[in-house]
Motif scaffolding. Sequence first.
Motif, short mmCIF file in Angstrom:
data_model
loop_
_atom_site.label_atom_id
_atom_site.label_comp_id
_atom_site.label_asym_id
_atom_site.label_seq_id
_atom_site.Cartn_x
_atom_site.Cartn_y
_atom_site.Cartn_z
N LEU A 83 -3.94 -6.58 -8.36
CA LEU A 83 -4.18 -7.86 -7.89
C LEU A 83 -3.69 -8.78 -8.85
CD1 LEU A 83 -7.59 -6.98 -6.21
CD2 LEU A 83 -5.21 -7.30 -5.02
N LYS A 84 -3.63 -8.58 -10.03
CA LYS A 84 -2.92 -9.75 -11.05
C LYS A 84 -1.40 -9.77 -10.77
CE LYS A 84 -6.47 -8.83 -14.70
NZ LYS A 84 -6.33 -8.23 -16.06
N THR A 85 -0.85 -8.61 -10.86
CA THR A 85 0.56 -8.59 -11.10
C THR A 85 1.33 -8.46 -9.53
OG1 THR A 85 0.78 -6.31 -11.45
CG2 THR A 85 0.53 -7.95 -13.35
N GLY A 86 0.87 -7.88 -8.59
CA GLY A 86 1.52 -7.45 -7.47
C GLY A 86 2.18 -6.19 -7.30
N VAL A 87 2.29 -5.67 -8.48
CA VAL A 87 3.17 -4.37 -8.68
C VAL A 87 2.51 -3.20 -8.07
CG1 VAL A 87 4.06 -2.98 -10.45
CG2 VAL A 87 4.13 -5.21 -10.80
N CYS A 88 3.36 -2.34 -7.41
CA CYS A 88 2.80 -1.22 -6.68
C CYS A 88 2.73 -0.03 -7.89
CB CYS A 88 3.65 -0.94 -5.67
SG CYS A 88 3.31 0.87 -4.70
N LEU A 89 1.41 0.62 -7.99
CA LEU A 89 1.31 1.59 -9.02
C LEU A 89 2.35 2.94 -8.61
CD1 LEU A 89 -2.57 1.21 -9.51
CD2 LEU A 89 -0.68 -0.05 -10.56
N GLU A 90 2.46 3.11 -7.28
CA GLU A 90 3.22 4.30 -7.18
C GLU A 90 4.83 4.20 -7.27
OE1 GLU A 90 -0.64 5.00 -5.66
OE2 GLU A 90 0.72 3.29 -5.31
N ASP A 91 5.24 2.83 -7.19
CA ASP A 91 6.72 2.59 -7.26
C ASP A 91 6.71 1.16 -7.93
OD1 ASP A 91 9.49 1.76 -6.92
OD2 ASP A 91 9.49 2.40 -4.75
N ASN A 92 6.91 1.01 -9.25
CA ASN A 92 6.98 -0.19 -9.82
C ASN A 92 8.15 -1.34 -9.60
OD1 ASN A 92 8.62 0.87 -11.18
ND2 ASN A 92 7.52 0.94 -13.37
N SER A 93 9.07 -0.51 -8.86
CA SER A 93 10.11 -1.53 -8.40
C SER A 93 9.73 -2.25 -7.15
CB SER A 93 11.32 -0.63 -8.01
OG SER A 93 11.15 0.16 -6.85
N VAL A 94 8.65 -1.92 -6.47
CA VAL A 94 8.18 -2.63 -5.41
C VAL A 94 6.81 -3.57 -5.74
CG1 VAL A 94 7.09 -2.57 -3.06
CG2 VAL A 94 8.73 -0.81 -3.85
N ARG A 95 6.94 -4.93 -5.30
CA ARG A 95 5.76 -5.75 -5.46
C ARG A 95 5.32 -6.56 -4.66
NH1 ARG A 95 5.65 -8.82 -10.53
NH2 ARG A 95 6.33 -7.07 -11.71
N VAL A 96 4.33 -7.19 -4.22
CA VAL A 96 3.92 -8.22 -3.35
C VAL A 96 3.73 -9.55 -4.40
CG1 VAL A 96 2.88 -6.66 -1.70
CG2 VAL A 96 1.35 -7.64 -3.45
N LYS A 97 4.05 -10.46 -3.62
CA LYS A 97 3.92 -11.96 -4.24
C LYS A 97 2.27 -12.24 -4.65
CE LYS A 97 5.04 -16.67 -3.49
NZ LYS A 97 5.96 -17.75 -2.77
N THR A 98 2.31 -12.76 -5.69
CA THR A 98 0.79 -13.18 -5.92
C THR A 98 0.67 -14.78 -5.96
OG1 THR A 98 1.52 -13.25 -8.38
CG2 THR A 98 0.41 -11.31 -7.61
N TYR A 99 -0.39 -15.27 -6.12
CA TYR A 99 -0.66 -16.49 -5.92
C TYR A 99 -1.83 -16.92 -6.84
CZ TYR A 99 1.82 -16.27 -1.36
OH TYR A 99 2.81 -16.09 -0.47
N ALA A 100 -1.49 -18.21 -7.58
CA ALA A 100 -2.67 -18.72 -8.05
C ALA A 100 -3.92 -19.26 -7.28
CB ALA A 100 -2.09 -19.94 -9.18
N VAL A 101 -5.03 -18.75 -7.63
CA VAL A 101 -6.30 -19.09 -6.76
C VAL A 101 -7.31 -19.48 -7.55
CG1 VAL A 101 -7.07 -16.69 -6.69
CG2 VAL A 101 -7.64 -18.39 -4.78
N LEU A 102 -8.01 -20.60 -7.14
CA LEU A 102 -9.21 -20.94 -7.68
C LEU A 102 -10.22 -21.57 -7.07
CD1 LEU A 102 -8.99 -24.35 -8.12
CD2 LEU A 102 -7.14 -23.71 -9.77
N LEU A 103 -11.47 -21.67 -7.40
CA LEU A 103 -12.45 -22.34 -6.76
C LEU A 103 -12.70 -23.70 -7.28
CD1 LEU A 103 -15.24 -21.77 -5.21
CD2 LEU A 103 -16.22 -21.06 -7.35
N ASP A 104 -12.74 -24.70 -6.32
CA ASP A 104 -12.80 -25.98 -6.32
C ASP A 104 -14.15 -26.49 -5.48
OD1 ASP A 104 -12.68 -28.58 -6.81
OD2 ASP A 104 -11.04 -28.92 -5.37
#
Length: 122
Positions: A83-104
């Motif tokens: 959830l921090k990097t978006g990297v797939c643990l089974e295939d590190n060549s695959v990742r999902v986009k991550t977004y900065a998120v915060l509570l306001d």
Amino acid sequence: MKARTCWNTVCTVDDLVPESGIAVWTEDGPVAVFYLPHRLPALFAISHTDPFSGANVLARGITGDLKGEPIVASPLYKQHFNLKTGVCLEDNSVRVKTYAVLLDGNRIVLETADKQREAVAA
């Protein structure tokens, strides 16, 4: 040159479910926002789209912890994504986009590409 970004309110604290994710819509498309209250930080945001199936399902995945890292398991083929990097643990060549998120205050805000400014600049 860095792409222009903006912060958008996507939901409120009341919309969040502890230890799981919710799907929200952004200019970038569907995003999965996860609330893990036992961690600091407690909020994470990744693309809602499973890169292996193309289905928008990651917010429905099971969250957990693997070697101290927050992860979600895709509900379809069970790949695990950091959830921090978006990297797939089974295939590190695959990742999902991550977004900065915060509570306001009571609002959850995400940093996304500023599509309107990009269109004007082009």
